[in-house]
Design an enzyme around this catalytic site. Structure first.
Site, short mmCIF file in Angstrom:
data_model
loop_
_atom_site.label_atom_id
_atom_site.label_comp_id
_atom_site.label_asym_id
_atom_site.label_seq_id
_atom_site.Cartn_x
_atom_site.Cartn_y
_atom_site.Cartn_z
N HIS A 46 3.39 46.31 -6.05
CA HIS A 46 4.44 45.83 -5.39
C HIS A 46 5.00 46.64 -5.95
O HIS A 46 5.39 46.85 -7.10
CB HIS A 46 4.90 44.31 -5.60
CG HIS A 46 5.97 43.83 -4.67
ND1 HIS A 46 5.76 43.68 -2.87
CD2 HIS A 46 7.48 44.04 -4.83
CE1 HIS A 46 6.52 43.55 -2.80
NE2 HIS A 46 7.69 43.55 -3.05
N SER A 47 5.96 47.77 -4.61
CA SER A 47 7.02 48.20 -5.27
C SER A 47 6.27 49.23 -5.98
O SER A 47 5.32 50.28 -5.35
CB SER A 47 8.14 47.60 -5.61
OG SER A 47 9.65 48.25 -5.96
N MET A 48 7.55 49.55 -6.79
CA MET A 48 6.84 50.19 -8.12
C MET A 48 5.10 51.07 -8.01
O MET A 48 4.77 51.11 -8.56
CB MET A 48 7.63 50.95 -8.98
CG MET A 48 7.45 51.84 -10.33
SD MET A 48 8.68 51.80 -11.50
CE MET A 48 7.26 50.50 -12.53
#
Length: 251
Positions: free
Chosen positions: A92-94
């Site tokens: 998720h995300s990074m």
């Protein structure tokens, strides 16, 4: 498996040879425990292992990684002997970038590939830095993290906890700001992209561009919510993962 790097929060009722192992990669400033709820929602059918990056929680005395590809290489090194059981990545995300780059490293080593990549809350990579990742100082980092929300945002209101969280946040945003996608062949494995409909930093069109990075299929699932849609939508996300992973378990 290296328990320093990979944490388990839910049990599995089936033998290890009958299930898919899912490695989960946290967001910037996040830790393995951010996947506690998802791990429990997927048990006992999926063996979830959440990655614990250096520099947070019980690894707070270690220096956080300041480079996405370097971190991916370190994770891949610890995974290369655990790829005989069918496995997948969720980031998720990074964490989506770290999961993707980890898959690329494993590909160069010619070890068995993940059965699927789940890339969440992140647009496809580019050769230029993402404007949302380039933050000049701690104040800017804290402002962005608070605005994005998530279960960890409230930690920043406590001065002592904020000082403990800042080193990892600084390192992670430094890694994001310096990340450049290096040209290479698309991966030959299926991808599922997940995103929040109202994510202020990841338009659905940017998330959909992940299809350019695989030769295989690429599905897109859009959930109600913003950047941290996963927190309120954990049951729906778990169901989406199960739809893709249970057919891949060994019979």
């Amino acid at each position: 498996m290296d328990s320093l790097w990979f944490r388990k929060f839910g049990g599995t009722g089936e033998s290890a040879s009958d299930i898919v192992r899912l490695f989960c990669f946290p967001h910037a400033g996040g830790s393995a425990s951010s996947y506690t709820a998802l791990s429990r929602a997927l048990s006992p059918h999926i063996d979830v292992r959440a990655v614990q990056y250096p520099g947070r929680q019980d690894r707070h005395r270690e220096t956080p990684a300041g480079d996405i590809t370097e971190l991916a290489g370190r994770i891949a090194e610890r995974l290369r002997d655990s790829t005989e059981t069918p496995y997948a990545f969720f980031g998720h995300s990074m964490g989506a970038l770290v999961a993707y780059e980890t898959a690329r490293v494993l590909h160069t080593w010619q070890v068995p590939a993940p059965v699927r990549l789940f890339l969440s809350g992140r647009g496809a990579p580019t050769a230029a830095p993402n404007r949302h990742d380039v933050l000049p100082d701690d104040r800017a980092i804290l402002t962005v993290v608070r605005s994005l929300g998530g279960t960890s945002a409230g930690v920043l209101d406590d001065p002592e906890l904020r000082e403990m969280a800042l080193p990892a946040l600084r390192a992670d945003y430094r890694a994001l700001a310096s990340y450049r996608w290096l040209s290479g062949d698309p991966l030959d494995l299926p991808v599922t992209v997940l995103t929040g409909r109202d994510d202020p930093v990841v338009p659905v069109t940017e998330a959909a561009r992940w299809s350019e990075f695989t030769r295989s299929s690429c599905g897109l699932r859009v959930f109600p919510g913003d950047h941290f849609y996963l927190d309120p939508q954990v049951a729906g996300v778990a169901e989406a993962l199960m739809d893709e992973l249970r057919p891949l378990a060994r019979r």
